[in-house]
Motif scaffolding. Sequence first.
Motif, mmCIF file in Angstrom:
data_model
loop_
_atom_site.group_PDB
_atom_site.id
_atom_site.type_symbol
_atom_site.label_atom_id
_atom_site.label_comp_id
_atom_site.label_asym_id
_atom_site.label_seq_id
_atom_site.Cartn_x
_atom_site.Cartn_y
_atom_site.Cartn_z
ATOM 1 N N TRP A 1 0.815 -1.210 0.000
ATOM 2 C CA TRP A 1 0.000 0.000 0.000
ATOM 3 C C TRP A 1 0.849 1.261 0.000
ATOM 4 N N LEU A 2 2.153 1.109 0.226
ATOM 5 C CA LEU A 2 3.048 2.261 0.126
ATOM 6 C C LEU A 2 3.301 2.666 -1.329
ATOM 7 N N ALA A 3 3.046 1.763 -2.274
ATOM 8 C CA ALA A 3 3.376 2.038 -3.677
ATOM 9 C C ALA A 3 2.671 3.268 -4.236
ATOM 10 N N PRO A 4 1.369 3.493 -3.975
ATOM 11 C CA PRO A 4 0.743 4.699 -4.519
ATOM 12 C C PRO A 4 1.304 5.998 -3.942
ATOM 13 N N LEU A 5 2.085 5.908 -2.856
ATOM 14 C CA LEU A 5 2.669 7.108 -2.250
ATOM 15 C C LEU A 5 3.994 7.505 -2.894
ATOM 16 N N LEU A 6 4.412 6.787 -3.935
ATOM 17 C CA LEU A 6 5.675 7.129 -4.590
ATOM 18 C C LEU A 6 5.732 8.588 -5.050
ATOM 19 N N PRO A 7 4.636 9.201 -5.540
ATOM 20 C CA PRO A 7 4.717 10.629 -5.894
ATOM 21 C C PRO A 7 5.105 11.518 -4.713
ATOM 22 N N VAL A 8 4.662 11.177 -3.504
ATOM 23 C CA VAL A 8 5.052 11.955 -2.319
ATOM 24 C C VAL A 8 6.561 11.850 -2.111
ATOM 25 N N THR A 9 7.077 10.637 -2.229
ATOM 26 C CA THR A 9 8.521 10.432 -2.078
ATOM 27 C C THR A 9 9.283 11.163 -3.176
ATOM 28 N N ALA A 10 8.775 11.113 -4.397
ATOM 29 C CA ALA A 10 9.434 11.811 -5.512
ATOM 30 C C ALA A 10 9.471 13.311 -5.266
ATOM 31 N N ALA A 11 8.407 13.861 -4.686
ATOM 32 C CA ALA A 11 8.399 15.293 -4.362
ATOM 33 C C ALA A 11 9.475 15.618 -3.335
ATOM 34 N N LEU A 12 9.661 14.722 -2.364
ATOM 35 C CA LEU A 12 10.732 14.920 -1.390
ATOM 36 C C LEU A 12 12.101 14.875 -2.060
ATOM 37 N N TYR A 13 12.297 13.918 -2.953
ATOM 38 C CA TYR A 13 13.577 13.829 -3.663
ATOM 39 C C TYR A 13 13.802 15.065 -4.538
ATOM 40 N N LEU A 14 12.750 15.590 -5.125
ATOM 41 C CA LEU A 14 12.879 16.815 -5.905
ATOM 42 C C LEU A 14 13.359 17.957 -5.017
ATOM 43 N N ALA A 15 12.756 18.082 -3.822
ATOM 44 C CA ALA A 15 13.166 19.131 -2.894
ATOM 45 C C ALA A 15 14.606 18.923 -2.431
ATOM 46 N N MET A 16 15.009 17.681 -2.195
ATOM 47 C CA MET A 16 16.384 17.393 -1.789
ATOM 48 C C MET A 16 17.374 17.780 -2.885
ATOM 49 N N THR A 17 16.992 17.521 -4.133
ATOM 50 C CA THR A 17 17.876 17.851 -5.251
ATOM 51 C C THR A 17 18.041 19.352 -5.388
#
Length: 382
Positions: A345-361
């Motif tokens: 059920w964590l899989a649909p949350l990948l966009p949230v994680t991607a947004a965090l990685y974008l901010a980290m970058t």
Amino acid sequence: MSALTWTSAVPLASLAAWVWLLLGQGFFWRTDVRLPRPGGPEPVHWPAVCVVVPARDEAGVLPLTLPTLLAQDYPGGTRIVLVDDGSRDGTGAVARELAARAPEGPPLTVLEPGEPAPGWTGKLWAVRQGIEHARRAPAEPEFLLLTDADIAHEPDSLRRLVRAALGGQLDLVSQMARLRVRTGWERLIVPAFVYFFAQLYPFRRVNRPGGRTAAAAGGCALLRTAAAVSAGVPDSIRDAVIDDVSLGRAVKRSGGRIWLGLGDRVRSVRPYTGLEPLWRMVSRSAYAQLRNSPLLLAGTVLGLVLVYLVPPVWACAGSPVAGAGWLAMTLSYVPILRYYGQPVWLAPLLPVTAALYLAMTVDSAVQHHRGRGAAWKGRTYS
């Protein structure tokens, strides 16, 4: 372009990107690139191996990792060189004490070379001292195992690495150690770290002889000594912040055969108890991965938005095309979640994680331009 055309074109472009990623990017989302299980006859001759462990302020994790190296079930000659890279927490003393408790293990040497020479990163300077010490021994080892101080090895880890190198005539065999995933932040960010890495460097392409894609996993890398000499490493990559990818490129560029995959018998014990240490782990090298280029940064930001953020936003607005893109993204993330034993059920949350990685970058780029880029354990590299 009308609003209707824009509304239709953006999710369609995102879906097209996902179709290409799933089918044309080396099947990066699969998790079946692993060391082959032992089978067939064992080597007649087990080559000598020197284990090189660069360590800076690692006294807290060494009791969990160094004993696993001292207890390796390897039939050939083995010795360990731990290079204390200017530690302030007694790392060297802890290593000597642990070796004294395991008198039947391979001999351990602790080096303290001091601060790195100008133009060198601390880790690669430590690796250089370890390799030089190994090669000065009466009998030069055929292989070097470069492993980080936070990596724990199962007893057969070295044996399996050497068998893979000999059986496949490989010059570099590296495994991505299984990172720790226990806290909520680790569950959200760590599996995605491996997922994104594999997307950038698909393992099947890395392992293809003659292919252009090259990378390695610095936490556990078995390197032929002759290949290190041929590639001129670590001197040829002495200023690399992302040293593992640079190592893979240098060996492959010099004509060596390399292999990269997920690890089953090696794991990292380093804890990431909150968002801050995970943020530092990613942001310290994210902009370096983009060659410190504002143009590449802009392209990366746009790409992340199109591929990872457009599908859920447009899908919530009622676009079935965007919904299909979100579904493709979700399904591609399930294998790595299963590899880490996490709920799907964590899989649909990948966009949230991607947004965090974008901010980290973006933060990585900001810190670089402020002169604080690639900071790690008290050192900052420009």
